[in-house]
Write an enzyme that holds these catalytic residues in place. Structure first.
Site, PDB file in Angstrom:
ATOM      1  N   CYS A 168       0.841  -1.197   0.000  1.00 47.21           N
ATOM      2  CA  CYS A 168       0.000   0.000   0.000  1.00 47.21           C
ATOM      3  C   CYS A 168       0.877   1.247   0.000  1.00 47.21           C
ATOM      4  CB  CYS A 168      -0.921  -0.004   1.222  1.00 47.21           C
ATOM      5  SG  CYS A 168      -2.026   1.421   1.250  1.00 47.21           S
TER       6      CYS A 168
ATOM      7  N   CYS B  19       0.536   4.805   6.918  1.00 46.49           N
ATOM      8  CA  CYS B  19      -0.113   4.656   8.232  1.00 46.49           C
ATOM      9  C   CYS B  19       0.838   3.895   9.172  1.00 46.49           C
ATOM     10  CB  CYS B  19      -1.440   3.907   8.071  1.00 46.49           C
ATOM     11  SG  CYS B  19      -2.463   4.561   6.739  1.00 46.49           S
TER      12      CYS B  19
ATOM     13  N   CYS C 159       0.341   0.226  10.272  1.00 46.73           N
ATOM     14  CA  CYS C 159      -0.155  -0.792   9.343  1.00 46.73           C
ATOM     15  C   CYS C 159       0.918  -1.673   8.712  1.00 46.73           C
ATOM     16  CB  CYS C 159      -0.982  -0.126   8.247  1.00 46.73           C
ATOM     17  SG  CYS C 159      -1.809  -1.366   7.211  1.00 46.73           S
TER      18      CYS C 159
ATOM     19  N   CYS D  68     -16.721  -9.036   5.384  1.00 44.34           N
ATOM     20  CA  CYS D  68     -16.071  -7.745   5.157  1.00 44.34           C
ATOM     21  C   CYS D  68     -14.803  -7.942   4.334  1.00 44.34           C
ATOM     22  CB  CYS D  68     -15.768  -7.111   6.509  1.00 44.34           C
ATOM     23  SG  CYS D  68     -14.991  -5.504   6.357  1.00 44.34           S
TER      24      CYS D  68
ATOM     25  N   CYS E  51     -19.765  -5.901   3.548  1.00 44.14           N
ATOM     26  CA  CYS E  51     -19.073  -4.675   3.919  1.00 44.14           C
ATOM     27  C   CYS E  51     -17.757  -4.670   3.156  1.00 44.14           C
ATOM     28  CB  CYS E  51     -18.824  -4.729   5.427  1.00 44.14           C
ATOM     29  SG  CYS E  51     -17.781  -3.414   6.027  1.00 44.14           S
TER      30      CYS E  51
ATOM     31  N   CYS F 143     -19.411   2.373   8.495  1.00 44.06           N
ATOM     32  CA  CYS F 143     -18.710   1.709   9.589  1.00 44.06           C
ATOM     33  C   CYS F 143     -17.449   2.525   9.795  1.00 44.06           C
ATOM     34  CB  CYS F 143     -18.377   0.269   9.193  1.00 44.06           C
ATOM     35  SG  CYS F 143     -17.292  -0.570  10.365  1.00 44.06           S
TER      36      CYS F 143
ATOM     37  N   ARG G 292     -17.924  -2.609  17.676  1.00 44.69           N
ATOM     38  CA  ARG G 292     -17.174  -3.816  17.292  1.00 44.69           C
ATOM     39  C   ARG G 292     -15.878  -3.943  18.060  1.00 44.69           C
ATOM     40  NH1 ARG G 292     -19.322  -5.692  12.788  1.00 44.69           N
ATOM     41  NH2 ARG G 292     -20.617  -4.033  12.018  1.00 44.69           N
TER      42      ARG G 292
HETATM   43  N1  SAM Z   1      -6.762   0.643   3.096  1.00 47.54           N
HETATM   44  C1  SAM Z   1      -8.042   0.888   3.609  1.00 47.54           C
HETATM   45  C2  SAM Z   1      -8.070   1.997   4.624  1.00 47.54           C
HETATM   46  O1  SAM Z   1      -7.021   2.403   5.125  1.00 47.54           O
HETATM   47  O2  SAM Z   1      -9.160   2.486   4.897  1.00 47.54           O
HETATM   48  C3  SAM Z   1      -8.714  -0.335   4.204  1.00 47.54           C
HETATM   49  C4  SAM Z   1      -7.936  -1.329   5.007  1.00 47.54           C
HETATM   50  S1  SAM Z   1      -7.191  -0.744   6.527  1.00 47.54           S
HETATM   51  C5  SAM Z   1      -6.139  -2.093   6.928  1.00 47.54           C
HETATM   52  C6  SAM Z   1      -8.554  -0.799   7.690  1.00 47.54           C
HETATM   53  C7  SAM Z   1      -8.287  -0.436   9.122  1.00 47.54           C
HETATM   54  O3  SAM Z   1      -7.545  -1.460   9.776  1.00 47.54           O
HETATM   55  C8  SAM Z   1      -7.486   0.819   9.439  1.00 47.54           C
HETATM   56  O4  SAM Z   1      -8.229   1.984   9.310  1.00 47.54           O
HETATM   57  C9  SAM Z   1      -7.106   0.578  10.892  1.00 47.54           C
HETATM   58  O5  SAM Z   1      -8.101   1.083  11.758  1.00 47.54           O
HETATM   59  C10 SAM Z   1      -7.067  -0.950  11.003  1.00 47.54           C
HETATM   60  N2  SAM Z   1      -5.711  -1.442  11.264  1.00 47.54           N
HETATM   61  C11 SAM Z   1      -4.707  -1.580  10.376  1.00 47.54           C
HETATM   62  N3  SAM Z   1      -3.584  -2.038  10.965  1.00 47.54           N
HETATM   63  C12 SAM Z   1      -3.875  -2.189  12.284  1.00 47.54           C
HETATM   64  C13 SAM Z   1      -3.137  -2.633  13.408  1.00 47.54           C
HETATM   65  N4  SAM Z   1      -1.842  -2.983  13.321  1.00 47.54           N
HETATM   66  N5  SAM Z   1      -3.761  -2.693  14.607  1.00 47.54           N
HETATM   67  C14 SAM Z   1      -5.072  -2.330  14.707  1.00 47.54           C
HETATM   68  N6  SAM Z   1      -5.815  -1.899  13.677  1.00 47.54           N
HETATM   69  C15 SAM Z   1      -5.234  -1.816  12.478  1.00 47.54           C
HETATM   70  C1  DTB Z   2     -11.420  -2.356  11.280  1.00 48.55           C
HETATM   71  O1  DTB Z   2     -11.659  -1.325  11.909  1.00 48.55           O
HETATM   72  N1  DTB Z   2     -10.683  -3.359  11.704  1.00 48.55           N
HETATM   73  C2  DTB Z   2     -10.544  -4.382  10.705  1.00 48.55           C
HETATM   74  C3  DTB Z   2     -11.539  -3.905   9.638  1.00 48.55           C
HETATM   75  N2  DTB Z   2     -11.903  -2.607  10.076  1.00 48.55           N
HETATM   76  C4  DTB Z   2     -11.181  -3.899   8.215  1.00 48.55           C
HETATM   77  C5  DTB Z   2      -9.138  -4.529  10.231  1.00 48.55           C
HETATM   78  C6  DTB Z   2      -8.169  -4.792  11.337  1.00 48.55           C
HETATM   79  C7  DTB Z   2      -6.819  -5.030  10.720  1.00 48.55           C
HETATM   80  C8  DTB Z   2      -5.773  -5.336  11.729  1.00 48.55           C
HETATM   81  C9  DTB Z   2      -4.426  -5.476  11.141  1.00 48.55           C
HETATM   82  C10 DTB Z   2      -4.291  -6.579  10.157  1.00 48.55           C
HETATM   83  O2  DTB Z   2      -4.714  -7.720  10.403  1.00 48.55           O
HETATM   84  O3  DTB Z   2      -3.681  -6.330   9.102  1.00 48.55           O
HETATM   85 FE1  SF4 Z   3      -2.855   1.251   3.354  1.00 41.57          FE
HETATM   86 FE2  SF4 Z   3      -2.845   0.107   5.742  1.00 41.57          FE
HETATM   87 FE3  SF4 Z   3      -3.101   2.739   5.560  1.00 41.57          FE
HETATM   88 FE4  SF4 Z   3      -5.146   1.118   4.745  1.00 41.57          FE
HETATM   89  S1  SF4 Z   3      -4.365   1.363   6.832  1.00 41.57           S
HETATM   90  S2  SF4 Z   3      -4.306   2.922   3.697  1.00 41.57           S
HETATM   91  S3  SF4 Z   3      -3.921  -0.603   3.959  1.00 41.57           S
HETATM   92  S4  SF4 Z   3      -1.296   1.545   4.937  1.00 41.57           S
END
Ligand code: SAM
Ligand code: DTB
Ligand code: SF4
Length: 312
Positions: free
Chosen positions: A47, A51, A54, A91, A123, A183, A255
């Site tokens: 990506c 973030c 992430c 989802c 979703c 959501c 959630r």
């Molecule tokens: N790329 C899209 C976005 O950023 O909206 C969708 C996928 S992103 C992985 C969805 C959500 O996963 C993020 O907004 C964040 O709240 C959650 N997330 C990602 N990495 C995480 C982590 N290490 N621990 C907890 N939540 C995480």
């Molecule tokens: C949300 O708030 N939590 C979910 C869902 N929306 C998409 C994702 C959590 C991802 C946690 C890190 C991972 O497994 O990559």
């Molecule tokens: Fe990309 Fe992860 Fe950020 Fe979603 S949360 S925009 S997957 S870096």
């Protein structure tokens, strides 16, 4: 509601906070039921966003296996299995910065159509998108779009540099305009203060209507990301967030999302008592571990609770 008013709720003596949250919870929901949702990472890693939490950001070396968009049939097989395990909501998440009008989006529309046809709530979370794209998702049978604000505006902008908090709000507006449910939630445990958490909740209260569903994620610290070494949030602080969210958003689903592998059963039970009524099942969230189907069914049995919508 002002930040001070929200903080006053958050800081109530713990028994009072939980009593109020549970009272509101049972007015609007069945306190014995938890919705089981399944996550499917339909496009993983690489990506372009940065973030800091992430594992899917291309900026950090997290050892993640990058996978292009999944095949439509493979996604539909996963959804059928999830349905058989009691999930009523599917989802699908893609590690995209934004949706583009290309063949990948067409394939996602096919996935949405297929999963909706199985009778599950669909979703998706695909990054930023415009009203037109949101309408296409809706026509394909999508019910909900997940797009988190993640934290307060101030704190958000220390965690992500590649986009602005207001861009998140614009996407959420587009989702609403298309008639999809929203959501939208966030993460605790990224090094934010309690006041940042209060401002995050306040931002959600200002949405009109408020999100139908609010995921509260506990940071899953992933090696290679800038937040890898952060300590967990004290469990009672985490429960305060859940209870405060339940009080502020009586009719929204709260959630209990990422971070459950590090939580005891007792802590999760307390989160349910505080008003959480949905969780993600399965061995994996998008890329990180999750307790797994059998653990969650055992937990429901131990608590004398049920999976919402389950036949038995
Ligand atoms: N790329 C899209 C976005 O950023 O909206 C969708 C996928 S992103 C992985 C969805 C959500 O996963 C993020 O907004 C964040 O709240 C959650 N997330 C990602 N990495 C995480 C982590 N290490 N621990 C907890 N939540 C995480
Ligand atoms: C949300 O708030 N939590 C979910 C869902 N929306 C998409 C994702 C959590 C991802 C946690 C890190 C991972 O497994 O990559
Ligand atoms: Fe990309 Fe992860 Fe950020 Fe979603 S949360 S925009 S997957 S870096």
């Amino acid at each position: 509601m002002t930040p001070n008013e929200i903080r006053a709720i958050h800081d109530l003596p713990f028994p009072e906070l939980l009593f109020r949250a549970q009272g509101i919870h049972r007015t609007h929901w069945n306190p014995e039921e938890i919705q089981f949702c399944t996550l499917d990472s339909i496009k993983t890693g690489a990506c372009p966003e940065d973030c800091a939490y992430c594992p899917q950001s291309a900026r950090y070396d997290t050892g993640l296996k990058i996978e292009p968009l999944k095949d439509v049939q493979a996604v539909l097989r996963g959804a059928a299995e999830a349905k058989a395990n009691g999930s009523t909501r599917y989802c699908m998440g893609a590690a995209w910065r934004e949706v583009r009008d290309d063949k990948n989006f067409d394939a996602v529309l096919e996935m949405v159509h297929g999963v909706a046809g199985m009778g599950m709530e669909v979703c998706v979370t695909l990054g930023m998108l415009n009203v037109d794209q949101a309408k296409k998702l809706k026509s394909a049978g999508c019910k909900v779009y997940n797009h988190n604000i993640d934290s307060s505006k101030d704190f958000y902008e220390t965690i992500i540099s590649t986009r602005k908090f207001d861009e998140r709000l614009e996407t959420i507006d587009a989702v609403r305009q298309a008639g999809l449910e929203v959501c939208c939630g966030g993460i605790v445990g990224m090094g934010e203060t309690i006041d940042h958490r209060i401002h995050f909740l306040q931002e959600l209260t200002e949405m009109d209507p408020v999100p139908e569903s609010i995921p509260i994620n506990h940071l899953v610290p992933v090696e290679g990301t800038p937040l890898a070494d952060l300590p967990p949030v004290p469990p009672l602080e985490f429960i305060r967030m859940i209870a405060t969210a339940r009080i502020l958003f009586p009719k929204s689903r709260i959630r209990l999302s990422a971070g459950r592998t590090a939580m005891s059963d007792e802590m999760q039970a307390l989160a349910f008592f505080a008003g959480a009524n949905s969780l993600f099942t399965g061995e994996k969230l998008l890329t990180t571990p999750n307790p797994g189907e059998s653990h969650d069914h055992r937990l429901m049995t131990a608590l004398g609770m049920r999976v919402e919508g389950a036949l038995a």
